[in-house]
Design a protein around this motif. Structure first.
Motif, PDB file in Angstrom:
ATOM      1  N   ALA A 113       0.875  -1.176   0.000  1.00 28.76           N
ATOM      2  CA  ALA A 113       0.000   0.000   0.000  1.00 28.76           C
ATOM      3  C   ALA A 113       0.911   1.224   0.000  1.00 28.76           C
ATOM      4  CB  ALA A 113      -0.906   0.005   1.233  1.00 28.76           C
ATOM      5  N   ARG A 118      -0.107   3.327   4.762  1.00 29.97           N
ATOM      6  CA  ARG A 118       0.467   2.400   5.733  1.00 29.97           C
ATOM      7  C   ARG A 118       0.754   3.094   7.066  1.00 29.97           C
ATOM      8  NH1 ARG A 118       5.151   0.902   4.587  1.00 29.97           N
ATOM      9  NH2 ARG A 118       5.678   2.085   2.730  1.00 29.97           N
ATOM     10  N   GLU A 164      -2.529  -5.095  -3.492  1.00 29.94           N
ATOM     11  CA  GLU A 164      -2.249  -3.713  -3.121  1.00 29.94           C
ATOM     12  C   GLU A 164      -3.547  -3.037  -2.745  1.00 29.94           C
ATOM     13  OE1 GLU A 164       0.059   0.309  -4.542  1.00 29.94           O
ATOM     14  OE2 GLU A 164       0.496  -1.591  -5.492  1.00 29.94           O
ATOM     15  N   SER A 165      -3.510  -2.331  -1.633  1.00 31.18           N
ATOM     16  CA  SER A 165      -4.689  -1.599  -1.191  1.00 31.18           C
ATOM     17  C   SER A 165      -4.364  -0.125  -1.124  1.00 31.18           C
ATOM     18  CB  SER A 165      -5.181  -2.116   0.159  1.00 31.18           C
ATOM     19  OG  SER A 165      -4.152  -2.020   1.110  1.00 31.18           O
TER      20      SER A 165
END
Length: 166
Positions: A113, A118, A164-165
């Motif tokens: 991320a 994060r 992936e966020s």
């Protein structure tokens, strides 16, 4: 069905532990989360401020026990998920060598991320202390971990599952 060693890695606050728990429930696998082991076994004795040598010695002990337990689970035909840090390329290469030497099916999962996302997650996790909380990560510790993490290159990501966020 063949048991697989699933290895989760990524930078701090990317969502690795959340990913590992969800994956374990979905795939009926056993997750080994290093931070949970560290918090349970050594959290009450953790020096303030945290001393790097103190921590690394105990991480090594936890990893040895996790590998032993994971090997026993894999031997039953049940897949295992490791969320044990693996911040450096050499650490991930060592896992690949172990899997190759023992002929274990291996699947890497890279969870990432953006840095500001994060950082915010880690701050919130310190306050909320939900399912993925094990040890408080101070802003200084976050910055230290950022300096230790070695992002994978394209070759290392071949065959990896990427999440992936934002």
């Amino acid at each position: 069905m063949t048991a697989t060693l699933h290895v989760i890695f990524g930078p701090s606050g990317a969502g690795k532990t959340t990913y590992a728990h969800a994956f374990a429930r979905r795939e009926r696998a056993v997750a080994f989360i290093l931070d949970d082991w560290m918090a349970r076994l050594f959290g009450p004795d953790m020096p303030e401020p945290l001393e790097y040598d103190w921590m690394i010695e105990r991480v090594g002990r936890c990893e040895a026990q996790i590998w032993s337990a994971a090997a026993a689970v894999l031997a039953t035909g049940t897949s295992v998920i490791l969320d044990i840090g693996l911040m450096r390329k050499a650490d991930r290469a060592r896992v690949r060598e172990i899997a190759t030497a023992t002929e274990l099916p291996l699947q890497f999962h890279f969870v990432d991320a953006p840095q500001e996302v994060r950082r915010a997650r880690v701050g919130e996790r310190n306050v909320v202390r939900g399912e993925s909380f094990a040890i408080e990560v101070s802003p200084d510790m976050f910055e230290f971990i950022e300096g230790v993490f070695e992002a994978p290159d394209a070759d290392e990501l071949v065959g990896a599952i990427r999440s992936e966020s934002a």
